[in-house]
Design a protein around this motif. Structure first.
Motif, PDB file in Angstrom:
ATOM      1  N   ASP A  80       0.867  -1.033   0.059  1.00 29.80           N
ATOM      2  CA  ASP A  80      -0.093   0.030  -0.190  1.00 29.80           C
ATOM      3  C   ASP A  80       0.952   1.157   0.165  1.00 29.80           C
ATOM      4  O   ASP A  80       0.571   2.336  -0.788  1.00 29.80           O
ATOM      5  N   GLY A  81       1.803   1.167   0.750  1.00 32.92           N
ATOM      6  CA  GLY A  81       2.866   2.230   0.753  1.00 32.92           C
ATOM      7  C   GLY A  81       3.512   2.558  -0.538  1.00 32.92           C
ATOM      8  O   GLY A  81       3.631   3.855  -1.228  1.00 32.92           O
ATOM      9  N   LEU A  82       3.946   1.660  -1.344  1.00 32.64           N
ATOM     10  CA  LEU A  82       4.387   1.799  -2.650  1.00 32.64           C
ATOM     11  C   LEU A  82       3.457   2.108  -3.532  1.00 32.64           C
ATOM     12  O   LEU A  82       3.698   3.295  -4.469  1.00 32.64           O
ATOM     13  N   SER A  83       2.270   1.952  -3.432  1.00 33.28           N
ATOM     14  CA  SER A  83       1.105   2.375  -4.144  1.00 33.28           C
ATOM     15  C   SER A  83       0.859   4.046  -3.986  1.00 33.28           C
ATOM     16  O   SER A  83       0.876   4.611  -5.046  1.00 33.28           O
ATOM     17  N   ILE A  84       0.991   4.213  -2.712  1.00 33.97           N
ATOM     18  CA  ILE A  84       0.911   5.710  -2.479  1.00 33.97           C
ATOM     19  C   ILE A  84       2.044   6.366  -3.094  1.00 33.97           C
ATOM     20  O   ILE A  84       1.643   7.564  -3.559  1.00 33.97           O
ATOM     21  N   LEU A  85       3.194   5.913  -2.881  1.00 32.96           N
ATOM     22  CA  LEU A  85       4.424   6.632  -3.190  1.00 32.96           C
ATOM     23  C   LEU A  85       4.490   6.789  -4.763  1.00 32.96           C
ATOM     24  O   LEU A  85       4.901   7.848  -5.225  1.00 32.96           O
ATOM     25  N   ASN A  86       4.037   5.729  -5.298  1.00 31.96           N
ATOM     26  CA  ASN A  86       4.136   5.803  -6.644  1.00 31.96           C
ATOM     27  C   ASN A  86       2.837   6.601  -7.545  1.00 31.96           C
ATOM     28  O   ASN A  86       2.794   6.993  -8.705  1.00 31.96           O
ATOM     29  N   ASP A  87       1.753   7.249  -6.680  1.00 31.48           N
ATOM     30  CA  ASP A  87       0.405   7.865  -7.154  1.00 31.48           C
ATOM     31  C   ASP A  87       1.027   9.487  -7.184  1.00 31.48           C
ATOM     32  O   ASP A  87       0.409  10.303  -6.693  1.00 31.48           O
ATOM     33  N   THR A  88       2.053   9.689  -7.799  1.00 32.60           N
ATOM     34  CA  THR A  88       2.457  11.102  -8.204  1.00 32.60           C
ATOM     35  C   THR A  88       2.706  11.221  -9.409  1.00 32.60           C
ATOM     36  O   THR A  88       3.051  10.420 -10.191  1.00 32.60           O
ATOM     37  N   ASP A  89       2.817  12.686  -9.798  1.00 28.41           N
ATOM     38  CA  ASP A  89       3.425  12.895 -11.085  1.00 28.41           C
ATOM     39  C   ASP A  89       4.969  13.066 -11.282  1.00 28.41           C
ATOM     40  O   ASP A  89       5.728  13.307 -12.373  1.00 28.41           O
ATOM     41  N   TYR A  90       5.747  12.632  -9.939  1.00 32.14           N
ATOM     42  CA  TYR A  90       6.954  12.931 -10.015  1.00 32.14           C
ATOM     43  C   TYR A  90       7.642  11.490  -9.673  1.00 32.14           C
ATOM     44  O   TYR A  90       7.009  10.697  -9.028  1.00 32.14           O
ATOM     45  N   GLY A  91       9.072  11.425  -9.753  1.00 32.84           N
ATOM     46  CA  GLY A  91       9.700  10.298  -9.061  1.00 32.84           C
ATOM     47  C   GLY A  91      11.154  10.268  -9.346  1.00 32.84           C
ATOM     48  O   GLY A  91      11.856   9.817  -9.966  1.00 32.84           O
ATOM     49  N   LEU A  92      11.513  11.403  -8.396  1.00 38.16           N
ATOM     50  CA  LEU A  92      13.052  11.610  -8.341  1.00 38.16           C
ATOM     51  C   LEU A  92      13.829  10.538  -7.507  1.00 38.16           C
ATOM     52  O   LEU A  92      14.774   9.987  -7.854  1.00 38.16           O
ATOM     53  N   THR A  93      13.516  10.802  -6.182  1.00 32.52           N
ATOM     54  CA  THR A  93      14.242  10.028  -5.277  1.00 32.52           C
ATOM     55  C   THR A  93      13.419   9.215  -4.218  1.00 32.52           C
ATOM     56  O   THR A  93      12.377   9.819  -3.857  1.00 32.52           O
ATOM     57  N   ALA A  94      13.632   8.041  -3.833  1.00 30.53           N
ATOM     58  CA  ALA A  94      12.856   7.436  -2.864  1.00 30.53           C
ATOM     59  C   ALA A  94      13.764   6.575  -1.760  1.00 30.53           C
ATOM     60  O   ALA A  94      14.741   5.954  -2.280  1.00 30.53           O
ATOM     61  N   GLY A  95      13.249   6.465  -0.749  1.00 31.73           N
ATOM     62  CA  GLY A  95      13.987   5.648   0.446  1.00 31.73           C
ATOM     63  C   GLY A  95      13.375   4.592   1.250  1.00 31.73           C
ATOM     64  O   GLY A  95      12.205   4.831   1.530  1.00 31.73           O
ATOM     65  N   PHE A  96      13.845   3.507   1.594  1.00 34.64           N
ATOM     66  CA  PHE A  96      13.478   2.596   2.497  1.00 34.64           C
ATOM     67  C   PHE A  96      14.272   2.312   3.545  1.00 34.64           C
ATOM     68  O   PHE A  96      15.362   2.117   3.506  1.00 34.64           O
ATOM     69  N   VAL A  97      13.656   2.081   4.818  1.00 31.77           N
ATOM     70  CA  VAL A  97      14.615   1.729   5.976  1.00 31.77           C
ATOM     71  C   VAL A  97      13.954   0.368   6.579  1.00 31.77           C
ATOM     72  O   VAL A  97      12.578   0.372   6.925  1.00 31.77           O
ATOM     73  N   GLY A  98      14.535  -0.606   6.830  1.00 29.63           N
ATOM     74  CA  GLY A  98      14.213  -1.951   7.211  1.00 29.63           C
ATOM     75  C   GLY A  98      15.094  -2.762   6.958  1.00 29.63           C
ATOM     76  O   GLY A  98      15.853  -2.790   6.025  1.00 29.63           O
ATOM     77  N   LEU A  99      15.251  -3.810   7.872  1.00 35.98           N
ATOM     78  CA  LEU A  99      16.077  -5.035   7.735  1.00 35.98           C
ATOM     79  C   LEU A  99      15.765  -6.362   7.193  1.00 35.98           C
ATOM     80  O   LEU A  99      16.420  -6.959   6.629  1.00 35.98           O
ATOM     81  N   SER A 100      14.265  -6.342   6.791  1.00 33.92           N
ATOM     82  CA  SER A 100      13.980  -7.407   5.994  1.00 33.92           C
ATOM     83  C   SER A 100      14.256  -7.519   4.594  1.00 33.92           C
ATOM     84  O   SER A 100      14.217  -6.600   3.777  1.00 33.92           O
ATOM     85  N   GLU A 101      15.235  -8.186   4.019  1.00 37.94           N
ATOM     86  CA  GLU A 101      15.786  -8.471   2.671  1.00 37.94           C
ATOM     87  C   GLU A 101      14.483  -8.543   1.764  1.00 37.94           C
ATOM     88  O   GLU A 101      14.552  -8.175   0.574  1.00 37.94           O
ATOM     89  N   GLY A 102      13.616  -9.354   2.189  1.00 36.59           N
ATOM     90  CA  GLY A 102      12.274  -9.432   1.090  1.00 36.59           C
ATOM     91  C   GLY A 102      11.542  -8.302   1.055  1.00 36.59           C
ATOM     92  O   GLY A 102      11.351  -7.785  -0.283  1.00 36.59           O
ATOM     93  N   GLU A 103      11.318  -7.414   2.069  1.00 33.63           N
ATOM     94  CA  GLU A 103      10.882  -6.316   1.860  1.00 33.63           C
ATOM     95  C   GLU A 103      11.831  -4.926   1.000  1.00 33.63           C
ATOM     96  O   GLU A 103      11.370  -4.426   0.288  1.00 33.63           O
ATOM     97  N   GLN A 104      13.057  -5.206   1.288  1.00 35.91           N
ATOM     98  CA  GLN A 104      13.949  -4.258   0.501  1.00 35.91           C
ATOM     99  C   GLN A 104      13.779  -4.867  -0.957  1.00 35.91           C
ATOM    100  O   GLN A 104      13.683  -3.868  -1.835  1.00 35.91           O
ATOM    101  N   ARG A 105      13.591  -5.955  -1.184  1.00 37.13           N
ATOM    102  CA  ARG A 105      13.579  -6.377  -2.791  1.00 37.13           C
ATOM    103  C   ARG A 105      12.383  -6.005  -3.499  1.00 37.13           C
ATOM    104  O   ARG A 105      12.218  -5.611  -4.358  1.00 37.13           O
ATOM    105  N   ARG A 106      11.247  -5.987  -2.340  1.00 37.89           N
ATOM    106  CA  ARG A 106       9.983  -5.376  -2.912  1.00 37.89           C
ATOM    107  C   ARG A 106       9.954  -4.142  -3.217  1.00 37.89           C
ATOM    108  O   ARG A 106       9.292  -3.540  -4.032  1.00 37.89           O
ATOM    109  N   PHE A 107      10.736  -3.267  -2.306  1.00 38.31           N
ATOM    110  CA  PHE A 107      10.859  -1.825  -2.615  1.00 38.31           C
ATOM    111  C   PHE A 107      11.619  -1.416  -3.828  1.00 38.31           C
ATOM    112  O   PHE A 107      10.944  -0.629  -4.522  1.00 38.31           O
ATOM    113  N   LEU A 108      12.459  -2.068  -4.042  1.00 42.09           N
ATOM    114  CA  LEU A 108      13.612  -2.047  -5.381  1.00 42.09           C
ATOM    115  C   LEU A 108      12.844  -2.364  -6.340  1.00 42.09           C
ATOM    116  O   LEU A 108      12.856  -1.823  -7.638  1.00 42.09           O
TER     117      LEU A 108
END
Length: 302
Positions: A80-108
């Motif tokens: 849901d967070g990725l959907s919110i972040l991608n719901d803009t007309d812009y896309g310059l920089t984005a960051g993720f903080v978390g130790l789960s490698e599975g979640e890191q992969r999903r973010f990337l």
């Protein structure tokens, strides 16, 4: 004041205007965790503000404010967070903080921005290490990122010498201790717009480049009214021009905000293929509490 050395939020380049002024004028309608304040004696001095409980689709979520304002939204989960972040007309920089490698992969895999950062600040990009540039309305031209290996080509008129080199996979960039950096190449949807004087060989070279890069491509002619009508309703199009466009075609496409790639079509894969790709910088900090012996297990998917 910028003259006070302890200041780390320094003046705006001009008094608030546009969306930032609209937000400040409607400050009483917003929910603030920290409410910004304009200095009474200097309209360029604006203290930081944190907008709280911002709703998806609202003015504050979909607007870029050129000032020290942060909008905070709640999300049900990472998707849901990725959907919110991608719901803009812009896309310059984005960051993720978390130790789960599975979640890191999903973010990337799911974040549509030009520079992605994991477990580190999202500012301070370094030339050659985190080449800088965005997606959507945060992008300009063919997508080569400032500080990257292809950036200078955007300022050149290049003649082919028959090379045949194309890379469309993750490239390991310059790394520092405790941090790894990648420059990833991803296929980009391109419209091949064929002008009246275009040759069949030129068109075929474009289609071959798109196939090599596995890039979706739409082929249309400048005199095809149906195709124009279909394309005019879409934003952030990258258009590969084949042949010589008329002034009318250039004016019409420019008014729609399309990126027009008009350099001559070449059989040099190293030059042609890059037009069907987007570059994406990925920077991952893998140290923990100063321990730099850890090695990153994560490799971003192509």
């Amino acid at each position: 004041s910028a003259w006070e050395r302890e200041s780390f939020v320094t003046p705006l380049i001009e008094p608030p205007r546009g969306p930032l002024a609209q937000l400040l004028d409607r400050a009483d309608e917003q929910e603030w965790l920290v409410r910004p304040r304009l200095a009474p004696d200097n309209p360029r001095l604006l203290s930081p503000g944190i907008l709280w409980n911002v709703q998806r689709g609202s003015f504050a979520q979909r607007t870029e404010f050129f000032g020290p304002i942060v909008s905070v939204l709640g999300a049900r989960d990472l998707d849901d967070g990725l959907s919110i972040l991608n719901d803009t007309d812009y896309g310059l920089t984005a960051g993720f903080v978390g130790l789960s490698e599975g979640e890191q992969r999903r973010f990337l895999a799911g974040m549509k921005a030009g520079n992605l950062y994991v477990n580190r600040p999202i500012t301070g990009a370094v030339v050659g290490r985190q080449p800088f540039g965005g997606r959507k309305q945060s992008q300009f031209g063919p997508g080569a990122k400032a500080g990257g290996p292809d950036y200078v080509l955007g300022f050149c008129h290049v003649r082919s010498k028959g090379r045949s080199v194309a890379v469309a996979r993750d490239v390991l960039g310059t790394s520092a201790r405790g941090e790894v950096n990648f420059l990833r190449y991803q296929p980009r949807r391109v419209v091949v717009l064929v002008c009246l004087d275009a040759g069949a060989e030129e068109v075929e070279l474009c289609l071959r480049a798109a196939r090599r890069m596995r890039a979706p491509v739409e082929l249309t002619r400048v005199d095809d009214a149906t195709s124009w009508a279909r394309l005019e309703g879409r934003e952030a199009l990258r258009v590969r021009l084949v042949g010589t466009p008329s002034a009318e075609v250039l004016e019409r496409a420019g008014a729609l905000g399309w990126t027009l790639l008009s350099e001559p079509v070449t059989s040099d894969a190293a030059l042609e293929d890059r037009l069907y790709l987007d570059e994406q910088s990925i920077s991952i900090a893998y140290h923990r509490h100063g321990n730099t012996r850890l090695r990153p297990a994560l490799r971003p998917a192509p």
